[in-house]
Design a protein around this motif. Structure first.
Motif, PDB file in Angstrom:
ATOM      1  N   ASP A   1      49.880  47.810  81.174  1.00 51.15           N
ATOM      2  CA  ASP A   1      50.855  48.729  80.504  1.00 51.15           C
ATOM      3  C   ASP A   1      51.777  47.849  79.680  1.00 51.15           C
ATOM      4  OD1 ASP A   1      52.002  47.647  82.625  1.00 51.15           O
ATOM      5  OD2 ASP A   1      52.580  49.334  83.579  1.00 51.15           O
ATOM      6  N   LEU A   2      51.591  46.506  79.543  1.00 56.00           N
ATOM      7  CA  LEU A   2      52.476  45.821  78.729  1.00 56.00           C
ATOM      8  C   LEU A   2      53.723  45.592  79.524  1.00 56.00           C
ATOM      9  CD1 LEU A   2      51.693  46.506  75.042  1.00 56.00           C
ATOM     10  CD2 LEU A   2      50.393  45.197  76.510  1.00 56.00           C
ATOM     11  N   SER A   3      53.877  45.722  80.658  1.00 54.81           N
ATOM     12  CA  SER A   3      55.230  45.183  81.264  1.00 54.81           C
ATOM     13  C   SER A   3      55.119  43.826  81.830  1.00 54.81           C
ATOM     14  CB  SER A   3      55.505  46.327  82.790  1.00 54.81           C
ATOM     15  OG  SER A   3      54.225  46.093  83.536  1.00 54.81           O
TER      16      SER A   3
ATOM     17  N   LEU B   1      56.081  38.925  70.788  1.00 61.34           N
ATOM     18  CA  LEU B   1      55.218  39.407  69.682  1.00 61.34           C
ATOM     19  C   LEU B   1      53.788  39.665  70.418  1.00 61.34           C
ATOM     20  CD1 LEU B   1      55.856  37.354  66.533  1.00 61.34           C
ATOM     21  CD2 LEU B   1      56.300  39.834  66.813  1.00 61.34           C
ATOM     22  N   LEU B   2      53.031  40.726  69.850  1.00 60.60           N
ATOM     23  CA  LEU B   2      51.974  41.006  70.745  1.00 60.60           C
ATOM     24  C   LEU B   2      50.986  40.490  69.523  1.00 60.60           C
ATOM     25  CD1 LEU B   2      52.179  44.687  71.726  1.00 60.60           C
ATOM     26  CD2 LEU B   2      52.016  42.634  73.068  1.00 60.60           C
TER      27      LEU B   2
ATOM     28  N   PRO C   1      57.136  35.393  75.267  1.00 60.63           N
ATOM     29  CA  PRO C   1      58.355  35.941  74.908  1.00 60.63           C
ATOM     30  C   PRO C   1      59.467  35.051  74.707  1.00 60.63           C
ATOM     31  CG  PRO C   1      58.061  35.747  77.475  1.00 60.63           C
ATOM     32  CD  PRO C   1      56.818  35.327  76.963  1.00 60.63           C
ATOM     33  N   ARG C   2      60.475  35.698  73.553  1.00 54.81           N
ATOM     34  CA  ARG C   2      61.646  34.763  73.235  1.00 54.81           C
ATOM     35  C   ARG C   2      62.734  34.982  74.165  1.00 54.81           C
ATOM     36  NH1 ARG C   2      61.064  35.238  67.585  1.00 54.81           N
ATOM     37  NH2 ARG C   2      59.137  34.417  67.085  1.00 54.81           N
ATOM     38  N   ARG C   3      62.773  36.074  75.039  1.00 57.89           N
ATOM     39  CA  ARG C   3      63.916  36.159  75.823  1.00 57.89           C
ATOM     40  C   ARG C   3      63.457  37.402  76.815  1.00 57.89           C
ATOM     41  NH1 ARG C   3      68.363  39.331  72.145  1.00 57.89           N
ATOM     42  NH2 ARG C   3      68.002  37.362  70.857  1.00 57.89           N
TER      43      ARG C   3
ATOM     44  N   TRP D   1      57.420  31.249  85.286  1.00 58.96           N
ATOM     45  CA  TRP D   1      56.165  31.532  85.048  1.00 58.96           C
ATOM     46  C   TRP D   1      55.863  33.248  84.871  1.00 58.96           C
ATOM     47  CZ3 TRP D   1      51.187  31.509  88.613  1.00 58.96           C
ATOM     48  CH2 TRP D   1      50.006  31.161  87.936  1.00 58.96           C
ATOM     49  N   LEU D   2      55.741  33.629  83.914  1.00 62.85           N
ATOM     50  CA  LEU D   2      55.905  35.158  83.386  1.00 62.85           C
ATOM     51  C   LEU D   2      54.454  35.588  83.317  1.00 62.85           C
ATOM     52  CD1 LEU D   2      58.893  35.213  80.782  1.00 62.85           C
ATOM     53  CD2 LEU D   2      58.894  35.728  83.369  1.00 62.85           C
ATOM     54  N   TYR D   3      54.149  36.949  83.432  1.00 66.58           N
ATOM     55  CA  TYR D   3      53.139  37.374  83.171  1.00 66.58           C
ATOM     56  C   TYR D   3      53.173  38.781  82.664  1.00 66.58           C
ATOM     57  CZ  TYR D   3      52.243  40.320  87.297  1.00 66.58           C
ATOM     58  OH  TYR D   3      52.235  41.054  88.424  1.00 66.58           O
ATOM     59  N   ARG D   4      52.346  39.136  81.684  1.00 60.57           N
ATOM     60  CA  ARG D   4      52.249  40.299  81.089  1.00 60.57           C
ATOM     61  C   ARG D   4      51.100  41.109  81.407  1.00 60.57           C
ATOM     62  NH1 ARG D   4      51.432  39.761  75.271  1.00 60.57           N
ATOM     63  NH2 ARG D   4      49.230  39.613  75.766  1.00 60.57           N
ATOM     64  N   ARG D   5      51.343  42.411  81.966  1.00 57.88           N
ATOM     65  CA  ARG D   5      50.094  43.391  82.321  1.00 57.88           C
ATOM     66  C   ARG D   5      49.370  43.777  81.130  1.00 57.88           C
ATOM     67  NH1 ARG D   5      51.684  46.721  87.457  1.00 57.88           N
ATOM     68  NH2 ARG D   5      50.226  47.973  86.811  1.00 57.88           N
ATOM     69  N   GLY D   6      48.316  43.427  80.932  1.00 57.96           N
ATOM     70  CA  GLY D   6      47.254  43.845  79.799  1.00 57.96           C
ATOM     71  C   GLY D   6      47.221  42.765  78.747  1.00 57.96           C
ATOM     72  N   ASP D   7      46.310  42.670  77.904  1.00 60.18           N
ATOM     73  CA  ASP D   7      45.958  41.628  76.889  1.00 60.18           C
ATOM     74  C   ASP D   7      46.777  42.160  75.620  1.00 60.18           C
ATOM     75  OD1 ASP D   7      44.416  43.815  76.129  1.00 60.18           O
ATOM     76  OD2 ASP D   7      42.514  42.880  76.068  1.00 60.18           O
ATOM     77  N   GLY D   8      47.372  43.167  75.385  1.00 60.01           N
ATOM     78  CA  GLY D   8      48.236  43.531  74.107  1.00 60.01           C
ATOM     79  C   GLY D   8      47.453  44.033  73.321  1.00 60.01           C
ATOM     80  N   VAL D   9      45.983  44.379  73.446  1.00 55.04           N
ATOM     81  CA  VAL D   9      45.341  45.090  72.382  1.00 55.04           C
ATOM     82  C   VAL D   9      44.771  46.424  73.181  1.00 55.04           C
ATOM     83  CG1 VAL D   9      43.307  44.835  70.978  1.00 55.04           C
ATOM     84  CG2 VAL D   9      44.652  42.873  71.428  1.00 55.04           C
ATOM     85  N   ASP D  10      44.141  46.221  74.435  1.00 59.20           N
ATOM     86  CA  ASP D  10      43.445  47.299  74.943  1.00 59.20           C
ATOM     87  C   ASP D  10      44.433  47.999  75.956  1.00 59.20           C
ATOM     88  OD1 ASP D  10      41.943  49.088  75.930  1.00 59.20           O
ATOM     89  OD2 ASP D  10      40.063  47.867  76.548  1.00 59.20           O
ATOM     90  N   VAL D  11      44.630  49.135  75.715  1.00 57.44           N
ATOM     91  CA  VAL D  11      45.548  49.942  76.667  1.00 57.44           C
ATOM     92  C   VAL D  11      45.116  49.786  78.075  1.00 57.44           C
ATOM     93  CG1 VAL D  11      47.191  52.005  77.165  1.00 57.44           C
ATOM     94  CG2 VAL D  11      46.429  51.056  74.580  1.00 57.44           C
TER      95      VAL D  11
END
Lengths: 540, 252
Positions: free
Chosen positions: A530-532, A460-461, A466-468, A516-526
Motif C-alpha cells: 500500500d506504499l506506506s 518519488l515513485l 524519500p526526501r523527508r 533504514w526505511l522501507y516502503r511496502r510495495g514496489d511503487g508500480v503494482d498495487v
C-alpha cells in the motif's frame, strides 16, 4: 490352591508360581489393528513409556480397509488385517494378490515386525515403571505383568485391569487382559477367552481353560496337527487323557505346556528391568537444617555420585538434589550443565547457587543426589596441543554459572537463518552451538520490532529514496540515500506474503543520523503493497 | 606560572608512584589495545585502551541514532580485541540489538555470546562473572544506571581476569548525562553521528562519528571526528582531517 494341595508334594508348584499373574495381550487378529494405528501415530512420538498420546480415535469408517503384508519365502502373505478388512473376508495368511483381488481399494502396507517389537518393549518398560516391577514381553503380541502384591495398590485386580485397558484405549490399542494363577493360563485366556477382561479365580484354571481350543496352549504346529487328526479340539479333551499316552503321542513339550498352564510346572518370566538414573543417598540420624550441614552432605553425596559416574564412564547433564523433610514434604533443586561434566567442584558450585531455595523446615531426614540425565564422557583430544594454535578457553563452566543466574534460555548465540526478511534472519541457538554468518549486506545495528510507521514521506515513485519524513514527532530531511534493496515476501510461509514486496532505503539526514526505511510495495503494482513507509532500523 | 624544573621532576616522581600504587596487583606492564590511528593513540595514556580495565561509552545525545553509533563503537573495539576463536560476552538489556549489523563491524556471530538480562543488577552480575572467568576477550554490558561501587567491582574483576570490560551507558532521561555519574572506568567516551562526506555519485558513504574522550585516567580529554569502523573494526581519520582546526578547541 486346593488343587495344588491335592497334588503330591514333588509336583506342587512353588509359592511363587501360585502368585497371581496377569497378561495384557492383543489377540492375533486385533493385533493387526495395533499395527494399523501404530502406522498412523508413530510419527507423533507415541512412546507409551513417556506419556500416552491422546489420539485414541478408532479408525474412521471412511478409511479403506487396511492389511499389512510380509514376504514369506517367495510369497507375499497378509500378515495382519484390520476389522474392516476382516469383515470383508480377508484374514492373515492369505496371499496378498488374492486380498487385492477380493477388495478393490484395499490399503496395503508392509509389515514392520522390528518396529512392532520395539513398541512392545517400550510398553513393557512403561508397565514396569507404572504398574508392576515384574513385566515381560510375551511372544510377538503380548505382555506378562506379575500382579503379586501390586493389585491392591490399584484397587484390586479388576479395577487395575480395567485401568490398564483404559490406558491402552487412550494410547490407541485394543487390548485383552486375563488374570490367572499361571502365565500359561493367562496367555490362553487373554487370547482365546470369552471377554476382553477375564479374571480366573484362584485354582479355577482347569475349568477356565477346558473350553478353549488347543492352540491356546502355545503348542507346536505338528502337535496341533496330530491333535486335529485324533479329533482333539479343546484343552479339556487333553486334560482328561492319561499322561503316559499323551507324552508318547504328542511329545514332552505338549505335556510341559499343559502343566505350565495348569500350574503343575514352573514357568518363570523374564522381567524387563528399567534403567535407573545413577544416584547417591544419605540418611541422617539427626535431621539437618543449616545450609552448612546441607552443603557438607551435598559434597559427600557428590563425591560418591562422581565416583559411580566415573566407573560407568558417564557424566552429568542434569542433577537433582532431593531432600525428605521431617514433615514429609519433598524439597528439591535441579541444575543443568551446558556440557556433560564430572567436575565435582563446578557442580557443587552450581548447586550451591540454589541452596537457599531449599526450605529445611524442621530439618531434612535424607538427601539424595540423582543424575537425572547423563551422557557418556571419555577422554578428548586437546585441539592445538601439537600444532601450536592457542587453545580456546573452555566456556562451559561460565555458561553454567550464567545460566544458573539468569536462566538457561536467556543465554544464547545468534545464528543466520536462510531468510532475507530482516526480522526472520536471526535465530537463537545454544550457547555452545555452531552458528552461521550472514551475507555481507549493510544492516542496521538496532532493529525496531515491530517496524514503526513514518509519516509525511516525500518520495518519488517508483524507486527513488524519500526526501523527508517524520518519525516520533520529529521531521528529518534526507541528505544522502542509498537503495532500494528489494525484499520479497515469503510466499511459502503465508499466502498474504505471496505478492508482498518491501523496498529498503538506507538514508542519512542532515545531522548524519542514518536510518533504514522501507516502503511496502514496489511503487508500480498495487498488489505488492500500500506504499506506506516504515522505519525498521538505525545504522550507526 | 612556568613550573620550575625541580618541581616538575618531583611531580613526575609522584605521578610514577601513584601509577605504581594503582597498578599494584596487576602483573607486569599494562597491556593496551591501540586504535591503529595515530592521532587517537597519541592522546591515550598508555597508547591505547587498557586491556584489563573498564571503559564506558555513552551516546552523545538521547535518541536511537547516537545509541547505535555507541553500540557499533563498542562492537568495533571488541572486534579488534577478539581473537579469531575468542568470545565476547554481550549482556543485553533490550531486545533491539541486530546481530547482522554487528558483523559489519567485524564481530561475526561465532564470537559473540549473548546474555539477556532484565535488570541492571543482572547485567552487572553477568559482566562480573564473565570478567572473572578470564577466558573471554571482552565483556560488553548495556546499563542505564550504575553506582560507583559497582564500577569499582567491575574494574577489579577486569584486572583480575585480564579481560576488557566495556559498558554502554544509556540515556535515562533527556537532560541526564549518563557520563555525569561518578565511575571507576579508565576511559569514558561519547559517540555521536556526524554528517558524512558527500560522495561524487548518488549513494551513501562511510559513516562519520563525533568521538569524544570525555575523561581518562592519567590523560586529557580530547575530541575527534572519525570515520566509522570497517569490516575489521578499524576506525579511520577522514581525508584531510589533520589540517582542519580541532572543533572542540575552536569552539572554546
Amino acid at each position: 490352591m486346593e488343587q495344588a494341595e491335592a497334588l503330591p508334594p514333588h509336583q506342587r508348584p512353588s509359592i511363587r508360581e501360585l502368585g497371581r499373574r496377569t497378561e495384557a495381550a492383543e489377540t492375533p487378529f486385533r493385533a493387526r489393528n495395533v499395527e494399523d494405528i501404530q502406522r498412523r501415530i508413530a510419527t507423533r512420538d507415541l512412546l507409551p513409556s513417556v506419556a500416552p498420546p491422546r489420539a485414541a480415535a478408532p479408525a474412521a469408517p471412511a478409511e479403506p480397509p487396511l492389511v499389512t503384508v510380509a514376504r514369506t519365502g517367495n510369497r507375499l502373505l497378509v500378515a495382519a488385517a484390520c476389522d474392516a478388512a476382516r469383515a470383508l473376508g480377508l484374514h492373515p495368511g492369505m496371499a496378498a494378490t488374492q486380498a487385492r483381488a477380493l477388495v478393490p481399494g484395499l490399503d496395503v502396507c508392509d509389515a514392520d515386525p522390528r518396529a512392532d517389537a520395539a513398541l512392545l518393549d517400550a510398553l513393557a518398560l512403561y508397565a514396569a515403571r507404572r504398574w508392576t516391577p515384574r513385566a515381560a514381553v510375551a511372544g510377538a503380541d503380548g505382555l506378562f505383568l506379575d500382579l503379586s502384591g501390586v493389585a491392591h495398590l490399584f484397587g484390586g485386580e479388576e479395577r487395575m485391569c480395567a485401568r490398564i485397558l483404559r490406558f491402552c484405549a487412550r494410547a490407541g490399542y485394543r487390548a485383552r487382559i486375563a488374570v490367572a494363577g499361571t502365565p500359561g493360563a493367562a496367555h490362553a485366556l487373554a487370547r482365546f477367552g470369552p471377554a476382553p477382561l477375564s479374571l480366573c479365580p484362584p485354582g479355577g484354571e482347569p475349568d477356565a481353560l477346558a473350553p478353549l481350543p488347543l492352540a491356546a496352549l502355545r503348542l507346536e504346529e505338528d502337535a496341533l496337527a496330530t491333535a486335529r487328526r485324533l479329533g482333539l479340539e479343546r484343552i479339556g479333551d487333553l486334560v482328561a487323557m492319561p499322561r503316559g499316552p499323551l507324552q508318547r503321542r504328542f511329545g514332552r513339550q505338549t505335556l510341559t505346556r499343559l502343566d505350565q498352564a495348569l500350574g503343575r510346572a514352573a514357568e518363570p518370566i523374564d522381567p524387563v528391568v528399567p534403567e535407573e538414573a545413577p544416584r547417591a543417598e544419605l540418611r541422617f540420624a539427626e535431621p539437618i537444617a543449616t545450609p552448612e550441614a546441607i552443603a557438607q552432605a551435598m559434597a559427600e553425596l557428590m563425591a560418591r555420585l562422581i565416583d559411580d559416574l566415573a566407573k560407568a564412564g558417564l557424566a552429568a547433564r542434569i542433577l537433582t538434589l532431593a531432600g525428605d523433610r521431617v514433615d514429609g514434604a519433598a524439597q528439591s533443586i535441579t541444575i543443568g550443565t551446558a556440557r556433560a561434566t564430572r567436575d565435582s567442584r563446578h557442580l557443587l558450585r552450581l548447586l550451591g547457587m540454589k541452596i537457599e531455595t531449599i526450605e529445611p523446615g524442621y530439618g531434612l531426614d535424607a538427601l539424595r543426589l540423582i543424575a537425572v540425565r547423563t551422557e557418556p564422557l571419555g577422554p578428548e583430544t586437546v585441539a592445538g596441543a601439537l600444532t601450536g594454535e592457542p587453545p580456546s578457553a573452555d566456556l562451559a563452566p561460565l555458561v553454567d554459572r550464567l545460566a544458573g543466574r539468569i536462566g538457561a534460555r536467556h543465554l544464547f548465540r545468534l545464528s543466520a537463518v536462510e531468510s532475507d526478511v530482516p526480522e526472520r534472519s536471526v535465530r537463537r541457538t545454544g550457547p555452545l552451538g555452531a552458528v552461521h554468518p550472514w551475507p555481507d549486506y549493510p544492516r542496521p545495528v538496532r532493529l525496531l520490532s515491530p517496524p514503526e510507521r513514518v509519516e509525511n514521506v516525500v518520495a518519488l515513485l517508483p524507486d527513488l529514496p524519500p526526501r523527508r519524513f517524520t518519525w516520533r514527532g520529529r521531521a528529518y530531511r534526507i541528505a544522502r540515500a542509498d537503495g532500494p534493496e528489494r525484499i520479497f515476501g515469503e510466499w511459502w510461509r503465508r499466502t498474504a506474503e505471496a505478492e508482498a514486496v518491501r523496498d529498503y532505503f538506507q538514508v542519512e539526514d542532515e545531522g548524519g543520523e542514518r536510518f533504514w526505511l522501507y516502503r511496502r510495495g514496489d511503487g508500480v503494482d498495487v498488489a505488492t503493497g500500500d506504499l506506506s513507509w516504515y522505519l525498521h532500523g538505525v545504522f550507526a | 606560572m612556568v613550573p620550575s624544573p625541580a618541581r616538575s621532576e618531583r611531580l613526575e616522581a609522584l605521578k610514577a608512584e601513584v601509577r605504581a600504587i594503582e597498578s599494584a596487583g596487576v602483573a607486569g606492564t599494562r597491556e593496551c589495545l591501540p586504535f591503529g590511528v595515530e592521532s587517537i593513540d597519541a592522546r591515550l595514556a598508555g597508547g591505547g585502551l587498557a586491556c584489563a580495565a573498564l571503559h564506558e561509552v555513552a551516546a552523545d545525545r538521547p535518541g536511537l541514532s547516537d545509541d547505535a553509533a555507541a553500540t557499533l563503537f563498542l562492537a568495533a573495539v571488541a572486534a579488534r580485541r577478539c581473537a579469531a576463536n575468542g568470545t565476547v560476552l554481550w549482556a543485553l538489556a533490550r531486545r533491539d540489538l541486530f546481530a547482522p549489523g554487528l558483523a559489519m563491524a567485524g564481530l561475526p556471530p561465532d564470537n559473540v555470546l549473548y546474555a539477556e538480562c532484565g535488570r541492571d543488577e543482572d547485567v552487572l552480575a553477568v559482566m562480573e562473572e564473565g570478567l572473572r572467568h578470564g577466558g573471554l576477550d571482552a565483556v560488553i554490558g548495556e546499563v542505564r544506571k550504575v553506582p560507583m561501587a559497582a564500577t569499582r567491582r567491575l574494574q577489579l574483576a577486569a584486572e583480575e581476569g585480564g579481560t576488557m570490560a566495556l559498558m554502554l551507558k544509556r540515556w535515562r532521561r533527556q537532560e541526564e548525562d549518563p557520563l555525569a555519574a561518578p565511575s571507576a572506568a579508565v576511559t569514558r567516551w561519547r559517540v555521536g553521528c556526524a554528517p558524512s562526506q558527500p560522495l561524487p555519485v548518488a549513494g551513501i558513504g562511510r559513516p562519520r562519528w563525533r568521538l569524544d574522550l570525555a575523561r581518562q585516567r592519567g590523560g586529557e580529554p580530547h575530541h575527534w571526528i572519525m570515520e566509522g569502523p570497517d569490516a575489521k573494526g578499524c576506525l579511520a581519520l577522514p581525508d584531510g582531517a589533520e589540517h582542519r582546526p580541532n572543533p572542540a578547541r575552536a569552539a572554546a
